[in-house]
Scaffold this motif. Sequence first.
Motif, PDB file in Angstrom:
ATOM      1  N   HIS A   3      12.267  65.973   1.492  1.00  0.00           N
ATOM      2  CA  HIS A   3      13.275  65.313   0.649  1.00  0.00           C
ATOM      3  C   HIS A   3      12.628  64.245  -0.224  1.00  0.00           C
ATOM      4  CE1 HIS A   3      17.160  63.738  -0.553  1.00  0.00           C
ATOM      5  NE2 HIS A   3      16.757  62.537  -0.210  1.00  0.00           N
ATOM      6  N   MET A   4      11.725  63.463   0.358  1.00  0.00           N
ATOM      7  CA  MET A   4      11.061  62.409  -0.405  1.00  0.00           C
ATOM      8  C   MET A   4      10.190  63.005  -1.504  1.00  0.00           C
ATOM      9  SD  MET A   4       8.377  59.525   0.958  1.00  0.00           S
ATOM     10  CE  MET A   4       7.140  60.785   1.304  1.00  0.00           C
TER      11      MET A   4
ATOM     12  N   SER B 214      10.454  65.980  -2.884  1.00  0.00           N
ATOM     13  CA  SER B 214      11.269  66.654  -3.899  1.00  0.00           C
ATOM     14  C   SER B 214      11.849  65.656  -4.881  1.00  0.00           C
ATOM     15  CB  SER B 214      12.382  67.464  -3.235  1.00  0.00           C
ATOM     16  OG  SER B 214      13.266  66.614  -2.527  1.00  0.00           O
ATOM     17  N   GLN B 215      12.251  64.480  -4.387  1.00  0.00           N
ATOM     18  CA  GLN B 215      12.753  63.437  -5.289  1.00  0.00           C
ATOM     19  C   GLN B 215      11.644  62.951  -6.220  1.00  0.00           C
ATOM     20  OE1 GLN B 215      15.927  62.335  -5.682  1.00  0.00           O
ATOM     21  NE2 GLN B 215      16.513  63.965  -4.283  1.00  0.00           N
ATOM     22  N   GLN B 216      10.445  62.799  -5.684  1.00  0.00           N
ATOM     23  CA  GLN B 216       9.320  62.376  -6.519  1.00  0.00           C
ATOM     24  C   GLN B 216       8.983  63.440  -7.557  1.00  0.00           C
ATOM     25  OE1 GLN B 216       6.048  61.408  -3.951  1.00  0.00           O
ATOM     26  NE2 GLN B 216       6.973  59.513  -3.197  1.00  0.00           N
TER      27      GLN B 216
ATOM     28  N   LYS C  87      11.070  65.587  -8.854  1.00  0.00           N
ATOM     29  CA  LYS C  87      12.143  65.566  -9.846  1.00  0.00           C
ATOM     30  C   LYS C  87      11.961  64.403 -10.814  1.00  0.00           C
ATOM     31  CE  LYS C  87      17.186  65.787 -10.164  1.00  0.00           C
ATOM     32  NZ  LYS C  87      18.450  65.776  -9.390  1.00  0.00           N
ATOM     33  N   GLN C  88      11.620  63.224 -10.298  1.00  0.00           N
ATOM     34  CA  GLN C  88      11.386  62.070 -11.170  1.00  0.00           C
ATOM     35  C   GLN C  88      10.190  62.314 -12.086  1.00  0.00           C
ATOM     36  OE1 GLN C  88      10.999  58.667  -8.604  1.00  0.00           O
ATOM     37  NE2 GLN C  88      13.137  58.714  -7.960  1.00  0.00           N
TER      38      GLN C  88
ATOM     39  N   SER D  36      13.310  71.525 -12.603  1.00  0.00           N
ATOM     40  CA  SER D  36      13.180  70.140 -12.152  1.00  0.00           C
ATOM     41  C   SER D  36      12.735  70.041 -10.697  1.00  0.00           C
ATOM     42  CB  SER D  36      14.503  69.391 -12.335  1.00  0.00           C
ATOM     43  OG  SER D  36      15.522  69.969 -11.535  1.00  0.00           O
ATOM     44  N   TYR D  37      13.013  71.074  -9.897  1.00  0.00           N
ATOM     45  CA  TYR D  37      12.598  71.023  -8.489  1.00  0.00           C
ATOM     46  C   TYR D  37      11.651  72.173  -8.148  1.00  0.00           C
ATOM     47  CZ  TYR D  37      16.536  74.317  -8.152  1.00  0.00           C
ATOM     48  OH  TYR D  37      17.395  75.366  -8.351  1.00  0.00           O
TER      49      TYR D  37
ATOM     50  N   ALA E 191       8.917  71.103  -5.856  1.00  0.00           N
ATOM     51  CA  ALA E 191       9.420  70.872  -4.503  1.00  0.00           C
ATOM     52  C   ALA E 191       9.593  72.191  -3.751  1.00  0.00           C
ATOM     53  CB  ALA E 191      10.746  70.121  -4.560  1.00  0.00           C
TER      54      ALA E 191
ATOM     55  N   ASN F 228       5.175  53.616  -4.305  1.00  0.00           N
ATOM     56  CA  ASN F 228       6.158  54.058  -5.304  1.00  0.00           C
ATOM     57  C   ASN F 228       6.806  52.873  -5.988  1.00  0.00           C
ATOM     58  OD1 ASN F 228       5.701  56.747  -4.921  1.00  0.00           O
ATOM     59  ND2 ASN F 228       7.163  56.916  -3.242  1.00  0.00           N
TER      60      ASN F 228
END
Length: 393
Positions: free
Chosen positions: A45-46, A48-50, A52-53, A294-295, A298, A393
Amino acid sequence: MNLFSNGNWKRRKKRGFRRYLYQILLSNILLILIPISVLGFFWYHMMSQQAKQKFYQQKSIDLNEIASGINQRIKSIMMETATEIGEKRYSTYTYSNDYNTDLSMISKRLSAMTQKYYLIDSVYFYDKTTGKIYNSKTGRYLFSEFYDTKWLNDINHNIYSIQQLPPRLILEDESLFDKYSFLYNKRNNLVLSLVLKGRPDFYLVTNISIKSLYNEIVDSYHLNDNHMEFFILDRDGKLIEGESRYAEWKELIRKPARELDNGVTYIVCNNRIYFMKSVNFNAFSVTSYPFSDSYQEAVYLGKYILLICIGLILFSLIISFYMAKRLYRPINILYSDVAKGTWNSPQEHVTDEIDMLKQVFSEMNTFNSNARLKLKRFDELSKAFNFRSFLEN
């Protein structure tokens, strides 16, 4: 019925071994597999968020470069127009019926500007005193109907600096199509007009072709990907150039946009992400990508984590089977002795077997304690890793 017959002994042996194996598997799952799986989920999850950003950040940088490229090309033509109007031939020009030297030189200079810049559709020299327009393509227009003078209504006649008009069609009179269709089609282009007033009373108009500008940006930044779109919208949501295949133009303008860096905004519409950046002729340059992009990184990471979890499951099965077989060996020996008729052996022998079982269970307790200690250390390391990632981060 003999409880310790050969058949009963084998059944009891298998049943006891399965119990041992089940307990060891359950212990490994609770102590090792579940905590690591939970940690892997939070890690995925962490990451994948990175990812996406990072995707949003990279696409905003790309669009900012595209918008800067558009603005820079327009500015370079602005500077060329400002330099060109300083030529003395323009200020000393006087109209006469003869095709004098000044007019010939002016026509050549207008044509030279269009050859120097691929983006320029045409350049006008407009003499306000006579109302004559000289065009870089054809010299003086052959038909008075084709005089492009509508731009005169959109400028400030008292300003001697460059005035930039919104994108417009050079010829907006469709009634001319039937009369001069061959010329109308050739001249009726969407352009961005740069108007500069000179002294004593003339105007130099540089018309930048929006289509040529669009094509050059597409070629320069390699925007020909089938999954990607690039187009230009005006402030009212009308499509100026390019193609939007997945969303209505006005729908993109109406939707609330979210801010990114460098003045880039984005919206999510029809399972696509649209990035928008304003350019200096009151329009938006827009790029769009499938939402799955975007993912995408991930997804690759998730596959690696899934492989790790499957490997841990297989490893846990192998270790559990080995431990169960090793730890069940004393009981197996005891059952074997009883089944062979040595169950009435001396009490000391049975006592030795029981002591051996006690030792085995003691080793199991020691193993479980070590596993808990290692799990606790692993949890501390994971917390430290997460805290370090949070600081980075």
